[in-house]
Design an enzyme around this catalytic site. Structure first.
Site, PDB file in Angstrom:
ATOM      1  CD  GLU A 154      -2.746  -1.205   2.498  1.00  0.00           C
ATOM      2  OE1 GLU A 154      -2.335  -0.527   3.486  1.00  0.00           O
ATOM      3  OE2 GLU A 154      -3.735  -1.960   2.551  1.00  0.00           O
ATOM      4  CB  SER A 194      18.100  -6.945  -9.703  1.00  0.00           C
ATOM      5  OG  SER A 194      17.431  -6.084  -8.811  1.00  0.00           O
ATOM      6  CG  HIS A 206       7.443 -10.729 -10.855  1.00  0.00           C
ATOM      7  ND1 HIS A 206       8.088 -11.886 -10.484  1.00  0.00           N
ATOM      8  CD2 HIS A 206       8.418  -9.813 -11.110  1.00  0.00           C
ATOM      9  CE1 HIS A 206       9.393 -11.694 -10.523  1.00  0.00           C
ATOM     10  NE2 HIS A 206       9.623 -10.446 -10.892  1.00  0.00           N
ATOM     11  CB  SER A 207       7.429  -6.599  -8.734  1.00  0.00           C
ATOM     12  OG  SER A 207       7.364  -6.069 -10.047  1.00  0.00           O
TER      13      SER A 207
END
Length: 465
Positions: free
Chosen positions: A142, A228, A357-358
């Site tokens: 959020e 990453s 996923h993101s």
């Protein structure tokens, strides 16, 4: 062995009888060459086979059974048995590899299941950390949608993998994560304030704001910083495990990766190195069905990741990733093998990524909402484990309400504190790599400062220059 026959059949048979006696002398009764093997097809001699038209009339080839001295090839790595049949290994087995499970969807232990016993204290901490991870994911997600942090991804649906695997390790074991294992850090003692500091990249962030959010790391907790690029952490874990072995440490490494990571070259190189060098490492594949938008059906032709470990000579197991007791038991056993037998182990956990996923992804573009809801409700690992803990009398509805409320309150306070904290100065971008900053980095810093002066509105005002 092929022997060309003379025109005189009588002379030819005499020669072959002598040859047969000679071969029998080379094939004594032994465990490797038992006597019955020589007589599986009757005599060593087989009927004559006529050659094609290219051979002279009256000539042929006598086939001799070489099953005695030539039935085994003493090849580097082990003996290989010869067979006369031509057989190709199937690309995929007729039946898929079984999946180890302890708890059914109602949180009841399956009859006859064998698992590692969990104490009341460990079980309560496992469940409470799974709930904390749920609350943390919801609030940080959020916060990203409100623009307060730049990026986030959740572990919703994979809480059991995070917490249960961490509970089966020791603090001396070194973790090489991907980016969906914050629950491992949570179990080891990473505080909600530390999570918030990293996501907001303030002065208290151990990475000094250089990493994007959720790229956690803690040398204190033996948790290497998230990177990453996919699968790059897997070879690192193998090398670190080998160093633990060389130093005689009573510890192993564990590296986490998704099903998509098994398609990277780093995965295959790491497994082969670990198998050959006998590195004490646990390869934990989090097979959640989707490598971002690529389903496993379009990624694997083999039966998932578990058979890939077997192909490299690594002990492997497939486990229900939404069953906390099964994950805990499998990793506990894997660690025993890795540390005491000094060998790598592969664990493939079948689970599901309920969230996107993101925050850069919308998973409803490539999978149905019904599919997501089914896994979210019917196969939720948190509610399944809660039923088991409550069934033992270790948890209650009152404890649930209190824990969720206090966790939410603590996290909101941590976020407020992280937002108020000062950002690292600009100079921190160029330090901590070399003991003395080289000339090229000094030139880059100078250029950046001049650019900020020319275009101040294009750069964040809260970063000290």
């Amino acid at each position: 062995m092929a022997v060309r026959l003379m025109r005189s059949p009588t002379l030819a048979w005499r020669k072959m009888a002598s040859l047969a006696a000679f071969r029998r002398s080379l094939c004594p009764t032994s465990p490797l060459f038992p006597a019955p093997a020589c007589g599986n097809h009757g005599s060593l001699l087989r009927p004559l086979r006529h050659l094609g038209s290219g051979e002279a009339a009256g000539e042929g080839v006598l086939q001799v059974d070489n099953r005695c001295s030539d039935q085994v090839l003493d090849f580097p790595g082990g003996k290989v048995m010869f067979v006369p049949e031509m057989r190709f290994l199937p690309g995929s087995p007729n039946e898929r590899i079984n999946c180890y499970r302890v708890l059914d969807v109602n949180g009841q232990t399956i009859s006859g299941s064998r698992f590692q016993e969990v104490s009341k204290e460990v079980a309560i901490k496992m469940y409470s950390d799974m709930v904390t991870l749920q609350v943390m994911d919801t609030i940080f997600y959020e916060a990203q949608r409100q623009g307060r942090i730049s990026f986030y991804l959740t572990s919703i649906g994979e809480e059991a993998i995070n917490v249960a695997s961490a509970a089966a390790l020791t603090m001396d074991d070194v973790v090489f994560p991907q980016y969906r294992e914050p629950g491992v850090l949570l179990w080891r003692g990473f505080t909600l304030q530390e999570f918030a500091n990293q996501c907001f990249g303030n002065m208290l962030d151990y990475g000094k704001g250089r990493q994007m959010p959720i790229h956690y790391g803690s040398s204190r907790l033996n948790y290497f910083t998230v990177s990453s690029p996919i699968a790059t952490q897997i070879p690192h874990a193998v090398g670190a495990a080998y160093s633990l072995k060389m130093d005689g440490k009573n510890a192993c490494t564990i590296t986490y990766f998704g099903d998509g990571g098994t398609s990277e070259g780093d995965f295959h190189a790491a497994l082969n190195f670990a198998a050959v060098m006998e590195s004490p490492v646990i390869f934990f594949c989090r097979n959640n069905g989707w490598a971002i938008s690529t389903p496993t059906a379009e990624q694997f032709r083999s039966d998932g990741a578990v058979v890939r470990g077997q192909a490299y000579g690594i002990h492997s197991i497939r486990v229900d990733g939404n069953d906390a007791l099964a994950v805990y038991s499998a990793v506990h056993a894997a660690r025993e093998m890795a540390v005491h037998d000094c060998r790598p182990v592969l664990v493939e956990a079948l689970t599901y990524r309920v969230g996107h996923h993101s925050t850069s992804d919308d998973s409803t573009k490539y999978r149905s909402i019904d599919e997501i809801e089914h896994w979210k409700i019917a196969r939720d690992p948190v509610s399944r484990f809660r039923k088991w803990v409550e069934g033992n009398g270790w948890w209650s509805e009152a404890a649930e309400v209190e824990h969720r409320s206090s966790t939410r309150k603590e996290l909101l306070q941590a976020i407020q504190a992280a937002e108020r904290a000062e950002k690292p100065p600009l100079s921190e971008l160029f330090t901590d790599v070399y003991d003395r900053v080289p000339s090229n980095l000094r030139e880059q810093e100078k250029s950046l400062r001049e650019t900020i002066k020319k275009h101040p509105k294009d750069y964040p005002s809260d970063v000290p220059v």
